[in-house]
Design an enzyme around this catalytic site. Structure first.
Site, PDB file in Angstrom:
ATOM      1  N   THR A  86      -2.697   4.692  -3.369  1.00 33.14           N
ATOM      2  CA  THR A  86      -3.999   4.835  -4.023  1.00 33.14           C
ATOM      3  C   THR A  86      -4.584   3.705  -4.890  1.00 33.14           C
ATOM      4  O   THR A  86      -5.753   3.689  -5.231  1.00 33.14           O
ATOM      5  CB  THR A  86      -3.831   6.054  -5.134  1.00 33.14           C
ATOM      6  OG1 THR A  86      -2.624   5.807  -6.108  1.00 33.14           O
ATOM      7  CG2 THR A  86      -3.253   7.384  -4.402  1.00 33.14           C
ATOM      8  N   GLU A  87      -3.656   2.690  -5.502  1.00 34.82           N
ATOM      9  CA  GLU A  87      -4.352   1.617  -6.239  1.00 34.82           C
ATOM     10  C   GLU A  87      -3.692   0.472  -5.795  1.00 34.82           C
ATOM     11  O   GLU A  87      -3.202  -0.247  -6.713  1.00 34.82           O
ATOM     12  CB  GLU A  87      -3.939   2.041  -7.724  1.00 34.82           C
ATOM     13  CG  GLU A  87      -4.521   3.554  -8.141  1.00 34.82           C
ATOM     14  CD  GLU A  87      -4.385   3.695  -9.555  1.00 34.82           C
ATOM     15  OE1 GLU A  87      -4.097   2.797 -10.467  1.00 34.82           O
ATOM     16  OE2 GLU A  87      -4.406   5.069  -9.741  1.00 34.82           O
ATOM     17  N   LEU A  88      -3.533  -0.151  -4.882  1.00 36.88           N
ATOM     18  CA  LEU A  88      -2.809  -1.160  -4.192  1.00 36.88           C
ATOM     19  C   LEU A  88      -3.320  -2.437  -4.538  1.00 36.88           C
ATOM     20  O   LEU A  88      -4.504  -2.672  -4.612  1.00 36.88           O
ATOM     21  CB  LEU A  88      -2.509  -1.260  -2.784  1.00 36.88           C
ATOM     22  CG  LEU A  88      -1.903  -2.220  -1.901  1.00 36.88           C
ATOM     23  CD1 LEU A  88      -0.228  -2.055  -2.573  1.00 36.88           C
ATOM     24  CD2 LEU A  88      -1.731  -1.998  -0.511  1.00 36.88           C
TER      25      LEU A  88
END
Length: 520
Positions: A442-444
Site C-alpha cells: 500500500t505505501e511502497l
C-alpha cells in the site's frame, strides 16, 4: 571457363534469391491470418462498479442493474491493440432491457461502444474503429428500470496475432497481473493536466497521501450542527447516538478527487478511517470541544459509527463513488502511540481491541447497505509488517471472528535496501496469503545509498512478490508512495522509481525486468 562459372553462379543465386523471396511470403501471409482471443469472466478480473451487483458462474457473468447508466467494468487478462482488431463480439442475453458494451484503453478512456443490445442469448458484433490499446470492458444499463443481463464471453478477432502491449509500463505489467497499479498523490497534482496525463500512463489506482485522513475530514476545530440538520445533510446517525450536536464533515476535496478519478478511469483506495495519528483530539471530548473531558466508550462507539458510516455513505451516495474499491479501515493500531483512542478505550489492548473490531463492523455494515460487500474490500494497514506478522494475523482473526469483515492486510512497505531482507519480507507476505487473506502493498518506497543498490533491491523484491503471485497468492495491488523522489515524504533518500515526473530511474527498469523475467 571462369566467366561461364560466374554466369552459372549468377543464375543459381538468382534462382535461390527468388525461391527465398517466395518462401518468405508464405509465413507473412500466415502471420496475418485472423486469430480469435476469447475471454470469459473467469479469465477477466473485476475492476469497478456503479449501481450493479454481479455473480460469476461457469465463466458467465450475471449483472443486476439498479438504474439507467449503471455500469460495471472488468479488466482483460492482456492489453489488445485495436489497430489489429477487426471485430469484437459479446455473447449475451438481456431480454428485459437494453444494455451497452464498451471498450476502455489503458488510461481508462472509453474508445468504443455499441448500444441497444436487447435480445435473448445471441452475439453482438461490432468493429472497434480505434487504434487504442484496450485492457478493459464495460457493461452498462440503458433502461431506467431494474433488470438483469447475462454476458457469457467477449471475443476479439485479431489480425497478425499480436496482443500489441507496446512499451512496458507499471500499468500494463503489474496493473494487468495484480489489477491495481497505484501511487500516492494529492488534489493539486490531479488538477495539473500534465501530471494527470503521466499518472494515467503508469497507474490505474491512487491513494490520497493526507486528504482522506480523519483530520482532513473533521478539521482542526469542530463546526457543529444539530442532529436534525445532520440527518437532512445525509449523515448516518445511529440509534445509540445520544448527543444533540454533530460535527460538520468536510468533503469538498474528496468530492473533487472522486470526480477526477471517475472521469479519467482511475480507482481510489480510501485511506484511512481510524488512526491514532492525524485525528483531532476534540473528536474524543465532550461537546466536541478541545477543553472538554474525554467521553465514555459508549459515546465514542456512537461517534465512530456516525463518522465512518456518514463518511462512506457520502461517497457511495454520490455520482462517483464507484471508483473507491478498497478502504484502510484501521491504520497502524499495533504501533499506536498515546491518542484520543487510547484515552477513551485504554492502552495495551493486545490483539483483541473491541473498538477496532467495531470500526470494521461499521464499515462493513455500510458496504452491506449499498450491496458492495463483494466488490469493495476492507483492509487492516500497518508498517513493519514483517516484524509483527503473527500479531497482525491474530488481530485480523479477531476482527473476523463471527463474520469475515476484514478482507486482508495492507503492507505499507516503507523499506530500505539494508532492511528488511527480501526473504524476510516474502516470508511475512507468504504467512498472510497462507492464512487466506488478500494482500495489497500500500505505501511502497525504498530508501537507499545509491541508485544501483536500490535497483537491485527492487528487482529482488518484485521477483519475490511475483513468485508468490504465480504460486496462486491473492496479491491485488502495489502502490508506490509518491510520484517521484522530490515529492516523497522521504525525499532526501531518493526512495521512488522516478527522479522527476517523467524520468525513470534504474530501479524502474529493474521492476519491469523482474516482471519479464518472472515469465509474464
Amino acid at each position: 571457363m571462369l566467366q561461364k562459372m560466374n554466369g552459372k553462379v549468377k543464375k543459381i543465386l538468382g534462382i535461390s534469391i527468388a525461391f527465398l523471396m517466395l518462401i518468405m511470403v508464405i509465413p507473412t501471409s500466415i502471420a496475418k491470418a485472423a486469430t480469435n482471443k476469447t475471454y470469459d469472466f473467469n479469465s477477466m478480473t473485476y475492476q469497478s462498479t456503479w449501481g450493479v451487483t454481479y455473480s460469476i458462474s461457469n465463466g458467465s457473468g450475471t449483472f443486476n442493474f439498479t438504474g439507467q447508466y449503471r455500469e460495471i467494468k472488468f479488466n482483460l487478462p492482456e492489453t489488445l491493440d485495436m489497430s489489429q482488431c477487426t471485430s469484437v463480439t459479446f455473447n449475451a442475453s438481456s431480454p428485459n432491457g437494453q444494455i451497452a458494451f464498451k471498450l476502455y484503453d489503458t488510461s481508462g478512456n472509453q474508445v468504443a461502444v455499441v448500444y441497444n443490445f436487447n435480445s435473448n442469448t445471441s452475439d453482438c458484433t461490432f468493429a472497434p474503429n480505434s487504434t487504442a490499446k484496450v485492457n478493459s470492458i464495460g457493461i452498462m444499463a440503458q433502461g431506467t428500470n431494474n433488470y438483469s443481463a447475462v454476458v457469457n464471453r467477449v471475443t476479439f478477432t485479431m489480425t497478425g496475432g499480436s496482443s500489441g502491449t507496446g512499451s512496458s509500463t507499471l500499468l500494463n505489467t503489474y496493473g494487468n497481473i495484480l489489477k491495481n497499479s497505484g501511487t500516492a498523490v494529492n488534489l493539486s497534482q490531479l488538477q495539473n493536466s500534465n501530471t494527470l496525463s503521466v499518472i494515467k500512463t503508469q497507474y490505474n489506482s491512487i491513494t490520497l497521501e493526507n486528504e482522506m485522513k480523519p483530520d482532513a475530514v473533521l478539521g482542526s476545530s469542530s463546526t457543529l450542527m444539530t442532529v436534525a440538520q445532520a440527518k437532512s445533510n445525509g449523515y448516518y446517525i445511529p440509534s445509540s447516538y445520544t448527543e444533540s450536536t454533530v460535527p460538520t464533515l468536510k468533503f469538498s476535496t474528496i468530492d473533487a478527487v472522486l470526480q477526477i478519478c471517475y472521469n479519467n478511469g482511475l480507482k481510489l483506495r480510501g485511506h484511512t478511517l481510524v488512526w491514532h495519528s492525524q485525528t483531532p483530539d476534540w473528536f474524543f471530548r465532550t461537546g466536541y470541544s478541545s477543553s472538554g473531558s474525554y467521553v465514555s466508550q459508549a459515546v465514542m462507539d456512537a461517534r465512530m459509527e456516525m463518522f465512518i458510516r456518514s463518511y462512506m455513505s457520502h461517497i457511495y451516495n454520490g455520482s462517483y463513488g464507484s471508483v473507491v474499491y478498497a478502504w484502510d479501515v484501521v491504520n497502524e493500531y499495533l504501533h499506536a502511540s498515546t491518542s484520543g483512542w487510547s484515552q477513551v478505550y485504554g492502552s495495551n489492548l493486545g490483539t483483541t481491541p473491541s473498538y477496532v473490531k467495531k470500526a470494521f463492523q461499521y464499515a462493513y455494515d455500510c458496504l452491506s447497505s449499498f450491496g458492495l460487500t463483494n466488490s469493495v474490500k476492507l483492509f487492516y494497514n500497518d508498517y513493519n509488517t514483517y516484524e509483527v506478522t503473527d500479531q497482525i494475523l491474530s488481530l485480523v482473526n479477531f476482527i473476523n471472528s463471527g463474520t469475515k469483515l476484514c478482507a486482508g492486510v495492507g503492507m505499507q512497505s516503507h523499506l530500505n535496501t539494508s532492511y528488511p531482507s527480501v526473504s524476510a519480507y516474502k516470508t511475512a507476505m507468504q504467512k498472510f496469503l497462507n492464512a487466506g487473506y488478500e494482500v495489497q502493498v500500500t505505501e511502497l518506497d525504498v530508501t537507499n545509498t545509491s541508485a544501483s543498490t536500490q535497483a537491485t533491491y527492487v528487482y529482488d523484491l518484485m521477483t519475490a512478490i511475483l513468485s508468490l503471485k504465480k504460486a496462486g497468492g491473492n496479491i491485488t495491488g502495489i502502490t508506490w508512495w509518491g510520484l517521484y523522489d522530490s515529492v516523497s515524504w522521504r525525499a532526501s533518500q531518493n526512495p521512488l522509481l522516478f527522479s522527476n515526473l517523467t524520468t525513470p530511474k534504474e530501479s524502474y527498469n529493474k521492476a519491469l525486468q523482474a516482471f519479464t523475467d518472472a515469465g509474464y
